[in-house]
Design a protein around this motif. Structure first.
Motif, PDB file in Angstrom:
ATOM      1  N   THR A 158      13.053  16.356   5.335  1.00 46.67           N
ATOM      2  CA  THR A 158      14.065  16.690   6.334  1.00 46.67           C
ATOM      3  C   THR A 158      13.566  17.741   7.318  1.00 46.67           C
ATOM      4  N   GLY A 159      12.557  18.516   6.922  1.00 47.67           N
ATOM      5  CA  GLY A 159      12.028  19.552   7.797  1.00 47.67           C
ATOM      6  C   GLY A 159      10.602  19.315   8.261  1.00 47.67           C
ATOM      7  N   TRP A 160      10.073  18.122   8.045  1.00 46.52           N
ATOM      8  CA  TRP A 160       8.684  17.841   8.391  1.00 46.52           C
ATOM      9  C   TRP A 160       8.487  17.672   9.896  1.00 46.52           C
ATOM     10  N   PRO A 161       7.278  18.020  10.391  1.00 47.56           N
ATOM     11  CA  PRO A 161       6.899  17.659  11.759  1.00 47.56           C
ATOM     12  C   PRO A 161       6.522  16.180  11.831  1.00 47.56           C
ATOM     13  N   LEU A 162       6.405  15.651  13.036  1.00 49.13           N
ATOM     14  CA  LEU A 162       6.156  14.225  13.209  1.00 49.13           C
ATOM     15  C   LEU A 162       4.864  13.765  12.549  1.00 49.13           C
ATOM     16  N   ASP A 163       3.814  14.570  12.623  1.00 48.68           N
ATOM     17  CA  ASP A 163       2.542  14.110  12.068  1.00 48.68           C
ATOM     18  C   ASP A 163       2.618  13.939  10.556  1.00 48.68           C
ATOM     19  N   ARG A 164       3.473  14.715   9.909  1.00 48.93           N
ATOM     20  CA  ARG A 164       3.604  14.559   8.465  1.00 48.93           C
ATOM     21  C   ARG A 164       4.397  13.294   8.123  1.00 48.93           C
ATOM     22  N   HIS A 165       5.380  12.947   8.944  1.00 50.11           N
ATOM     23  CA  HIS A 165       6.074  11.674   8.752  1.00 50.11           C
ATOM     24  C   HIS A 165       5.103  10.501   8.913  1.00 50.11           C
ATOM     25  N   ALA A 166       4.214  10.623   9.895  1.00 54.33           N
ATOM     26  CA  ALA A 166       3.234   9.556  10.112  1.00 54.33           C
ATOM     27  C   ALA A 166       2.293   9.426   8.916  1.00 54.33           C
ATOM     28  N   GLU A 167       1.888  10.557   8.355  1.00 51.69           N
ATOM     29  CA  GLU A 167       1.027  10.509   7.170  1.00 51.69           C
ATOM     30  C   GLU A 167       1.764   9.865   5.998  1.00 51.69           C
ATOM     31  N   PHE A 168       3.051  10.150   5.876  1.00 48.72           N
ATOM     32  CA  PHE A 168       3.829   9.481   4.834  1.00 48.72           C
ATOM     33  C   PHE A 168       3.856   7.968   5.066  1.00 48.72           C
ATOM     34  N   ALA A 169       4.012   7.558   6.327  1.00 47.40           N
ATOM     35  CA  ALA A 169       4.014   6.123   6.640  1.00 47.40           C
ATOM     36  C   ALA A 169       2.682   5.485   6.255  1.00 47.40           C
ATOM     37  N   ARG A 170       1.578   6.204   6.470  1.00 51.03           N
ATOM     38  CA  ARG A 170       0.271   5.673   6.074  1.00 51.03           C
ATOM     39  C   ARG A 170       0.222   5.470   4.561  1.00 51.03           C
ATOM     40  N   ARG A 171       0.690   6.467   3.819  1.00 52.56           N
ATOM     41  CA  ARG A 171       0.692   6.344   2.353  1.00 52.56           C
ATOM     42  C   ARG A 171       1.581   5.182   1.906  1.00 52.56           C
ATOM     43  N   LEU A 172       2.708   5.024   2.558  1.00 51.41           N
ATOM     44  CA  LEU A 172       3.607   3.926   2.203  1.00 51.41           C
ATOM     45  C   LEU A 172       2.924   2.580   2.441  1.00 51.41           C
ATOM     46  N   GLY A 173       2.226   2.453   3.567  1.00 54.51           N
ATOM     47  CA  GLY A 173       1.492   1.225   3.832  1.00 54.51           C
ATOM     48  C   GLY A 173       0.417   0.979   2.794  1.00 54.51           C
ATOM     49  N   ALA A 174      -0.318   2.035   2.435  1.00 56.07           N
ATOM     50  CA  ALA A 174      -1.359   1.886   1.419  1.00 56.07           C
ATOM     51  C   ALA A 174      -0.765   1.492   0.072  1.00 56.07           C
ATOM     52  N   ALA A 175       0.394   2.060  -0.259  1.00 62.20           N
ATOM     53  CA  ALA A 175       1.041   1.731  -1.527  1.00 62.20           C
ATOM     54  C   ALA A 175       1.497   0.277  -1.559  1.00 62.20           C
ATOM     55  N   GLN A 176       2.169  -0.150  -0.494  1.00 62.30           N
ATOM     56  CA  GLN A 176       2.707  -1.509  -0.490  1.00 62.30           C
ATOM     57  C   GLN A 176       1.638  -2.556  -0.215  1.00 62.30           C
ATOM     58  N   GLY A 177       0.535  -2.152   0.384  1.00 63.55           N
ATOM     59  CA  GLY A 177      -0.560  -3.083   0.595  1.00 63.55           C
ATOM     60  C   GLY A 177      -1.365  -3.348  -0.666  1.00 63.55           C
ATOM     61  N   ALA A 178      -1.331  -2.383  -1.603  1.00 61.11           N
ATOM     62  CA  ALA A 178      -2.149  -2.507  -2.813  1.00 61.11           C
ATOM     63  C   ALA A 178      -1.365  -2.947  -4.040  1.00 61.11           C
ATOM     64  N   ALA A 179      -0.110  -2.493  -4.150  1.00 59.70           N
ATOM     65  CA  ALA A 179       0.647  -2.711  -5.382  1.00 59.70           C
ATOM     66  C   ALA A 179       1.062  -4.172  -5.537  1.00 59.70           C
ATOM     67  N   ARG A 180       0.856  -4.702  -6.717  1.00 60.93           N
ATOM     68  CA  ARG A 180       1.347  -6.026  -7.079  1.00 60.93           C
ATOM     69  C   ARG A 180       2.287  -5.838  -8.261  1.00 60.93           C
ATOM     70  N   VAL A 181       3.542  -5.867  -7.985  1.00 61.80           N
ATOM     71  CA  VAL A 181       4.549  -5.550  -9.000  1.00 61.80           C
ATOM     72  C   VAL A 181       5.208  -6.824  -9.496  1.00 61.80           C
ATOM     73  N   ALA A 182       5.104  -7.063 -10.785  1.00 56.15           N
ATOM     74  CA  ALA A 182       5.762  -8.234 -11.372  1.00 56.15           C
ATOM     75  C   ALA A 182       7.274  -8.045 -11.329  1.00 56.15           C
ATOM     76  N   ASP A 183       7.968  -9.140 -11.153  1.00 55.25           N
ATOM     77  CA  ASP A 183       9.417  -9.070 -11.089  1.00 55.25           C
ATOM     78  C   ASP A 183       9.983  -8.589 -12.424  1.00 55.25           C
ATOM     79  N   ARG A 184      11.054  -7.832 -12.346  1.00 52.95           N
ATOM     80  CA  ARG A 184      11.832  -7.446 -13.522  1.00 52.95           C
ATOM     81  C   ARG A 184      13.254  -7.960 -13.325  1.00 52.95           C
ATOM     82  N   PRO A 185      13.954  -8.260 -14.394  1.00 57.92           N
ATOM     83  CA  PRO A 185      15.286  -8.849 -14.244  1.00 57.92           C
ATOM     84  C   PRO A 185      16.328  -7.920 -13.651  1.00 57.92           C
ATOM     85  N   TRP A 186      16.007  -6.630 -13.533  1.00 51.93           N
ATOM     86  CA  TRP A 186      16.957  -5.661 -13.003  1.00 51.93           C
ATOM     87  C   TRP A 186      16.585  -5.157 -11.608  1.00 51.93           C
ATOM     88  N   LEU A 187      15.537  -5.671 -11.006  1.00 51.39           N
ATOM     89  CA  LEU A 187      15.208  -5.305  -9.627  1.00 51.39           C
ATOM     90  C   LEU A 187      16.168  -6.014  -8.666  1.00 51.39           C
TER      91      LEU A 187
END
Length: 403
Positions: A158-187
């Protein structure tokens, strides 16, 4: 888990508390400190071990309407602390936030416990993202589930500068680009469709002249917004169909700055209660506008911020080895504008009310809120226009309202 607000309870991922059967504080205790009933001592010992200090609790800001959350507190025992979040299915609330027993429903009441107990909150750790550590999960006699979680020290987004939000977006892309999550019945499945379908307040006002003539709306919403929001509503089913047909990813589905904390080299994500299947890019399409809707960033910075976050997200995807079609990711981000289809009607319905912050603890400037949200909705109308143009190039039919 987040920084305290003045003159109110501390904010966090939600609010929870210990049962109100506790005795009042003794004269020797500090204000707000209460003795713990015997029924909770086994939970406290499981988290803190044996202790002699008097535990203290502080209620934390949350969405009080959500039927799955009985409450969340910060609990202190001496110098140590933990977060207690209680999940329930028995809380009375409005229909749009009711808890569900359906494991695929967007508001399935036990989902967050399942995410923590399965270890799924740690699946993005290689990219520097994780959930708080689960200290204990307790099935209570009344049917509720008590989650005792790590009290994460750090700086809320909530208090981050823009460049830190962008770095978070990079991490999110890296996470979702790499993770292969098997389905669970409660997702969750078809989250966006069911979530916005449950939000109906003010829907009948969307094209009503009197609603748009209210002073707060007339003076602060941009010209042309009415036509764009009516068009978004008309195309709602088309947008949902597009998003559901795009490449999939394991998604958090409630990413906004209040649920993100920088903790050393890690970024910790709170509140996993919606987690499930989504379009690749959908989480980013939620995080960016929510940074403005709740007044964490000014709307004037939204175009530059959105562009920087999107570029960083793509960089993270590529960094993780993802080799998909960038145009499909862009379409998912832009089509995510439909998530806020319900927000305009809500604001029309509440334009005559006192404006409260998230959690309902403080009054906010009505003019500021309507101006900033109006500008953000206008920006999302641009995303929607881009999605209508891009989708036919990728083989989708044209939107009902055209390009």
């Amino acid at each position: 888990m987040t920084t305290p607000l003045p003159d109110g309870p501390e904010p966090a991922e939600t609010r929870s508390e210990m049962p109100e059967t506790q005795e009042p504080p003794k004269a020797s205790q500090s204000p707000g400190v209460q003795e713990i009933p015997d029924s909770l001592r086994h939970e406290l010992r499981a988290v803190f071990g044996e202790f002699t200090e008097v535990p203290a609790r502080t209620p934390l800001v949350h969405n009080p309407r959500n039927g799955v959350t009985a409450g969340v507190w910060r609990v202190r025992v001496g110098e140590r602390s933990a977060i207690l979040k209680v999940l329930t299915r028995s809380k009375a609330t409005e229909a749009g936030w009711a808890a569900s027993e359906d494991p695929r429903h967007w508001n399935y009441w036990r989902r967050e416990a399942e995410v923590y107990e399965s270890g799924l909150a740690g699946v993005w750790r290689p990219a520097g993202l994780r959930g708080p550590r689960l200290l204990a999960a307790v099935e209570r006699a009344d049917g509720d589930v008590a989650l005792w979680l790590e009290d994460v020290p750090g700086e809320p987004a909530t208090g981050w500068p823009l460049d830190r939000h962008a770095e978070f977006a990079r991490r999110l892309g890296a996470a979702q680009g790499a993770a292969r999550v098997a389905d669970r019945p409660w997702l969750s499945r078809r989250f966006l469709r069911d979530y916005i379908g449950a939000k109906t307040l003010g829907a009948e006002l969307l094209d009503e002249d009197a609603a748009w003539r209210q002073p707060l709306v007339r003076d602060h919403f941009p010209r042309g917004l009415r036509e764009e929001m009516v068009r978004l509503r008309q195309d709602r089913e088309w947008f949902l169909g597009v998003l559901e047909a795009l490449p999939r990813a394991f998604c958090h589905l409630d990413l906004w700055p209040a649920n993100v904390v920088g903790a050393g080299s890690d970024v910790v994500l709170l509140d996993w209660s919606f987690a499930g299947d989504g379009a690749l890019g959908e989480d980013l399409g939620n995080y960016v506008p929510d940074s403005v809707f709740d007044l964490f960033l000014p709307a004037a910075r939204l175009p530059g911020y959105a562009a920087a976050a999107y570029d960083a997200y793509l960089h993270g995807l590529r960094e993780a080895g993802w080799r998909g079609d960038e145009a499909q990711v862009r379409l998912a981000v832009c089509a995510s504008a439909v998530k806020y289809d319900w927000l305009t009607g809500l604001m029309l319905a509440r334009a005559g009310e006192r404006q409260l912050d998230y959690g309902g603890g403080r009054t906010v400037s009505a003019g500021l809120r309507y101006r900033e949200r109006g500008l953000a909705l206008s920006f999302l109308a641009e995303w929607a226009r881009e999605a209508r143009t891009l989708a036919p190039r990728l083989g989708f039919p044209e939107a009902p309202s055209g390009r």
